[in-house]
Design a protein around this motif. Structure first.
Motif, PDB file in Angstrom:
ATOM      1  N   UNK A 198       2.300  10.897 -11.009  1.00  0.00           N
ATOM      2  CA  UNK A 198       2.442   9.475 -11.245  1.00  0.00           C
ATOM      3  C   UNK A 198       1.123   8.731 -11.284  1.00  0.00           C
ATOM      4  N   UNK A 199       1.229   7.397 -11.327  1.00  0.00           N
ATOM      5  CA  UNK A 199       0.051   6.539 -11.413  1.00  0.00           C
ATOM      6  C   UNK A 199      -0.271   5.870 -10.084  1.00  0.00           C
ATOM      7  N   UNK A 200       0.271   6.385  -8.972  1.00  0.00           N
ATOM      8  CA  UNK A 200      -0.071   5.799  -7.684  1.00  0.00           C
ATOM      9  C   UNK A 200      -1.438   6.314  -7.239  1.00  0.00           C
ATOM     10  N   UNK A 201      -1.970   5.741  -6.152  1.00  0.00           N
ATOM     11  CA  UNK A 201      -3.321   6.086  -5.718  1.00  0.00           C
ATOM     12  C   UNK A 201      -3.448   7.563  -5.364  1.00  0.00           C
ATOM     13  N   UNK A 202      -2.433   8.105  -4.702  1.00  0.00           N
ATOM     14  CA  UNK A 202      -2.490   9.523  -4.344  1.00  0.00           C
ATOM     15  C   UNK A 202      -2.523  10.398  -5.592  1.00  0.00           C
ATOM     16  N   UNK A 203      -1.660  10.087  -6.567  1.00  0.00           N
ATOM     17  CA  UNK A 203      -1.650  10.859  -7.800  1.00  0.00           C
ATOM     18  C   UNK A 203      -2.974  10.794  -8.533  1.00  0.00           C
ATOM     19  N   UNK A 204      -3.556   9.599  -8.613  1.00  0.00           N
ATOM     20  CA  UNK A 204      -4.844   9.436  -9.285  1.00  0.00           C
ATOM     21  C   UNK A 204      -5.951  10.163  -8.535  1.00  0.00           C
ATOM     22  N   UNK A 205      -5.881  10.123  -7.199  1.00  0.00           N
ATOM     23  CA  UNK A 205      -6.876  10.818  -6.388  1.00  0.00           C
ATOM     24  C   UNK A 205      -6.797  12.330  -6.605  1.00  0.00           C
ATOM     25  N   UNK A 206      -5.579  12.865  -6.608  1.00  0.00           N
ATOM     26  CA  UNK A 206      -5.409  14.311  -6.792  1.00  0.00           C
ATOM     27  C   UNK A 206      -5.804  14.743  -8.205  1.00  0.00           C
ATOM     28  N   UNK A 207      -5.516  13.894  -9.173  1.00  0.00           N
ATOM     29  CA  UNK A 207      -5.917  14.193 -10.550  1.00  0.00           C
ATOM     30  C   UNK A 207      -7.433  14.233 -10.671  1.00  0.00           C
ATOM     31  N   UNK A 208      -8.106  13.265 -10.061  1.00  0.00           N
ATOM     32  CA  UNK A 208      -9.566  13.235 -10.089  1.00  0.00           C
ATOM     33  C   UNK A 208     -10.139  14.439  -9.360  1.00  0.00           C
ATOM     34  N   UNK A 209      -9.533  14.801  -8.231  1.00  0.00           N
ATOM     35  CA  UNK A 209     -10.000  15.944  -7.451  1.00  0.00           C
ATOM     36  C   UNK A 209      -9.876  17.235  -8.257  1.00  0.00           C
ATOM     37  N   UNK A 210      -8.735  17.404  -8.945  1.00  0.00           N
ATOM     38  CA  UNK A 210      -8.529  18.603  -9.775  1.00  0.00           C
ATOM     39  C   UNK A 210      -9.549  18.670 -10.900  1.00  0.00           C
ATOM     40  N   UNK A 212       0.835  -1.197   0.000  1.00  0.00           N
ATOM     41  CA  UNK A 212       0.000   0.000   0.000  1.00  0.00           C
ATOM     42  C   UNK A 212       0.873   1.250   0.000  1.00  0.00           C
ATOM     43  N   UNK A 213       2.067   1.174   0.604  1.00  0.00           N
ATOM     44  CA  UNK A 213       2.976   2.327   0.564  1.00  0.00           C
ATOM     45  C   UNK A 213       3.431   2.604  -0.860  1.00  0.00           C
ATOM     46  N   UNK A 214       3.773   1.545  -1.608  1.00  0.00           N
ATOM     47  CA  UNK A 214       4.221   1.718  -2.998  1.00  0.00           C
ATOM     48  C   UNK A 214       3.074   2.128  -3.916  1.00  0.00           C
ATOM     49  N   UNK A 215       1.925   1.448  -3.777  1.00  0.00           N
ATOM     50  CA  UNK A 215       0.818   1.729  -4.688  1.00  0.00           C
ATOM     51  C   UNK A 215       0.133   3.052  -4.367  1.00  0.00           C
ATOM     52  N   UNK A 216       0.195   3.485  -3.102  1.00  0.00           N
ATOM     53  CA  UNK A 216      -0.456   4.745  -2.734  1.00  0.00           C
ATOM     54  C   UNK A 216       0.449   5.941  -2.938  1.00  0.00           C
ATOM     55  N   UNK A 217       1.768   5.776  -2.654  1.00  0.00           N
ATOM     56  CA  UNK A 217       2.642   6.937  -2.619  1.00  0.00           C
ATOM     57  C   UNK A 217       3.858   6.845  -3.518  1.00  0.00           C
ATOM     58  N   UNK A 218       4.043   5.734  -4.207  1.00  0.00           N
ATOM     59  CA  UNK A 218       5.099   5.636  -5.202  1.00  0.00           C
ATOM     60  C   UNK A 218       6.458   6.049  -4.694  1.00  0.00           C
ATOM     61  N   UNK A 244       5.961   3.971   4.468  1.00  0.00           N
ATOM     62  CA  UNK A 244       6.226   2.872   5.394  1.00  0.00           C
ATOM     63  C   UNK A 244       6.102   3.343   6.840  1.00  0.00           C
ATOM     64  N   UNK A 245       6.579   4.545   7.130  1.00  0.00           N
ATOM     65  CA  UNK A 245       6.455   5.084   8.484  1.00  0.00           C
ATOM     66  C   UNK A 245       4.991   5.300   8.849  1.00  0.00           C
ATOM     67  N   UNK A 246       4.199   5.779   7.902  1.00  0.00           N
ATOM     68  CA  UNK A 246       2.766   5.967   8.147  1.00  0.00           C
ATOM     69  C   UNK A 246       2.110   4.628   8.461  1.00  0.00           C
ATOM     70  N   UNK A 247       2.489   3.591   7.719  1.00  0.00           N
ATOM     71  CA  UNK A 247       1.939   2.261   7.962  1.00  0.00           C
ATOM     72  C   UNK A 247       2.251   1.794   9.385  1.00  0.00           C
ATOM     73  N   UNK A 248       3.474   1.999   9.832  1.00  0.00           N
ATOM     74  CA  UNK A 248       3.856   1.585  11.183  1.00  0.00           C
ATOM     75  C   UNK A 248       3.033   2.312  12.247  1.00  0.00           C
ATOM     76  N   UNK A 249       2.810   3.601  12.039  1.00  0.00           N
ATOM     77  CA  UNK A 249       2.022   4.378  12.997  1.00  0.00           C
ATOM     78  C   UNK A 249       0.563   3.943  12.997  1.00  0.00           C
ATOM     79  N   UNK A 250       0.000   3.714  11.811  1.00  0.00           N
ATOM     80  CA  UNK A 250      -1.383   3.263  11.730  1.00  0.00           C
ATOM     81  C   UNK A 250      -1.555   1.879  12.354  1.00  0.00           C
ATOM     82  N   UNK A 251      -0.549   1.035  12.204  1.00  0.00           N
ATOM     83  CA  UNK A 251      -0.583  -0.297  12.804  1.00  0.00           C
ATOM     84  C   UNK A 251      -0.596  -0.195  14.322  1.00  0.00           C
ATOM     85  N   UNK A 252       0.223   0.689  14.876  1.00  0.00           N
ATOM     86  CA  UNK A 252       0.235   0.892  16.331  1.00  0.00           C
ATOM     87  C   UNK A 252      -1.125   1.382  16.816  1.00  0.00           C
ATOM     88  N   UNK A 253      -1.724   2.286  16.059  1.00  0.00           N
ATOM     89  CA  UNK A 253      -3.030   2.819  16.440  1.00  0.00           C
ATOM     90  C   UNK A 253      -4.089   1.716  16.455  1.00  0.00           C
TER      91      UNK A 253
END
Length: 517
Positions: free
Chosen positions: A283-295, A209-215, A222-231
């Protein structure tokens, strides 16, 4: 004489106190008693209402005890994973309810009623969404027009034609995990190695999810994933506090840590998003696609930013990527490996199919995945027996008719998906058995009731990431099968339990052997 200022203030305080007292009495006594009378008049059964806590104390104690307990592999998992829900069902039958604080909560086990509830997203909302807001945010906790706007913007990022471009990133993450396992096996002088695959599969799902979301921002991801896992790990002990208004604002150690994690995650995500906004390639990651759709949505509405999502909204959706994209997939993968250990004939059949479709050297492509029929059947049967989210909750926004029941606002419902997946009247007398051939003709023909297979929910709020989860699972299982044979370790302790998603509480130690290429 005119009243003094002190008398006026005293009158205001007394009036406010009386108003608060009346509201409190209504919340914790009058309304619950009225709802209980209405439910019992319709043939529903449950424990008598106990003021304020209801069944919450027993609920928490039973579930905590079940979480720590192990069961035999041959045992039925529903009494274990449902905990107190199963106790109520056992005592009062399917037409039953329990008390979640002052709110009665019906048990719903009829797939047609579940489908009706899930299809009417405007009528049935998620009750008590506080925990969802803390853990994920985004689509999962939104309702009404804001949910519809976000879903429209997020949808294009999860279109199947976009997801197929993410297969190479998934392959890379899987290759890295497999290389670690190969090193561990080759480092053993026994020709095999016992590995607890669960933490590796968790890390794999987070890495994907780190690679596909944030490229290119993979390391921050990866750091975000670790924090979300702790939560997530902190969430289960806090569930019993949901009924207390404002509980998450109390200055407890757990709440302070939750707030600190939230601040760190938001800061990291804001930094990634701002880099994209400042001209870096999307790029073609989820964040990029989301921002493109939002724009695109904003431009359609004459560059009115209110038509799209704010940066805070995008942050919340990115947080949801982690929960939906990692927890669900890691759960599916670990239970798939477990069941293939228990059924080596299916492990062999799946490996033969993988070798036939992929060959022994090539990496899987999106087109290859469509030819993995046996692997798909296995994954679907695993989702039936070990649904990642074995239950979910809804509550009507107004008085509604549901089947032959009248359900007023204030009554919540637990949709017991796991119960539906094990119903012998729907799946046959072998409902508890692992039989992937049920899905040989597709999902609609797998059961007597077409709507009975609901591992990702259904209706307009069905899991938006289910296609990505299935793509990732197919790639991972195919690459694992091609590289290893595996069997269950004698050290394995069977303790599936839902910490939001269904997880092995004591890990999943397995004996892995590398296969000759």
């Amino acid at each position: 004489m005119e009243p003094t200022l002190g008398v006026v203030l005293t009158s205001i305080v007394v009036a406010a106190s009386i108003t608060c007292f009346v509201k409190l009495v209504n919340l914790v006594w009058l309304r619950p008693r009225k709802l209980e009378k209405l439910l019992r008049s319709q043939g529903l059964h449950g424990n008598p209402y106990r003021p304020i806590l209801g069944d919450t104390k027993d609920f928490a104690a039973t579930n905590q005890a079940e979480k720590l307990r192990s069961i035999q592999l041959s045992d039925h998992i529903l009494p274990h994973i449902f905990g107190y829900f199963h106790t109520i069902l056992n005592n009062y039958g399917p037409n039953s309810f329990l008390w979640f604080g002052p709110w009665p909560r019906l048990n719903v086990v009829d797939p047609e009623l579940i489908r009706e509830i899930l299809n009417k997203a405007d009528v049935y909302h998620k009750p008590l969404p506080e925990m969802g807001k803390i853990l994920t945010g985004g689509l999962v906790v939104l309702e009404g027009q804001k949910w519809a706007k976000h879903r429209k913007i997020v949808n294009p990022a999860f279109h199947i034609h976009k997801l197929k471009n993410m297969v190479p990133a998934i392959v890379l993450s899987c290759s890295n995990m497999i290389s670690k396992w190969e090193a561990m096996v080759s480092g053993s002088d026994k020709g095999w190695c016992e590995i607890d695959v669960w933490p590796f599969l968790e890390d794999l799902a987070g890495d994907v999810i780190s690679r596909t979301a944030f490229g290119s921002s993979h390391e921050e991801g990866t750091r975000i994933f670790q924090l979300q896992k702790e939560k997530l790990e902190m969430s289960f002990p806090l569930l019993q506090l949901i009924i207390i208004p404002g509980w998450r604002y109390l200055p407890t150690k757990a709440n302070r840590r939750l707030r600190a994690i939230t601040t760190q995650v938001q800061s990291l995500l804001r930094g990634i998003i701002e880099k994209r906004q400042n001209g870096m390639s999307r790029g073609d990651d989820l964040l990029g696609l989301l921002m493109e759709s939002n724009s695109g949505i904003i431009q359609e509405h004459g560059n009115k930013k209110a038509a799209g999502m704010s940066i805070e909204d995008v942050i919340e959706e990115c947080k949801l990527f982690y929960f939906a994209g990692s927890e669900t997939t890691s759960s599916l993968l670990v239970w798939t490996m477990l069941l293939l250990c228990l059924h080596p004939d299916w492990q062999t059949r799946a490996r033969e199919e993988v070798n036939r479709v992929l060959g022994k050297c090539s990496e899987p492509t999106f087109e290859d995945l469509n030819h993995l029929k046996t692997v798909t059947m296995i994954l679907q049967e695993v989702l039936r027996l070990y649904p990642p989210l074995p239950l979910t909750a809804r509550g009507p926004t107004e008085t509604v008719k549901l089947g032959n029941l009248t359900i007023p606002k204030g009554v919540h419902m637990t949709l017991l998906i796991g119960q539906v997946h094990y119903d012998p009247e729907i799946w046959g007398e072998d409902a508890r058995e692992f039989k992937p051939q049920r899905f040989a003709e597709g999902i609609p023909q797998s059961a007597k009731i077409k709507s009975a297979f609901i591992p990702f929910g259904s209706g307009p709020r069905a899991c938006i990431g289910q296609h990505l989860a299935m793509i990732e699972a197919k790639v991972a299982i195919a690459m694992i099968l091609r590289s290893f044979s595996f069997e269950l370790s004698p050290a394995y302790v069977h303790a599936p339990f839902a910490v939001l998603t269904l997880q092995p509480q004591y890990g999943a130690p397995m004996i892995l052997r590398t296969l000759q290429s």
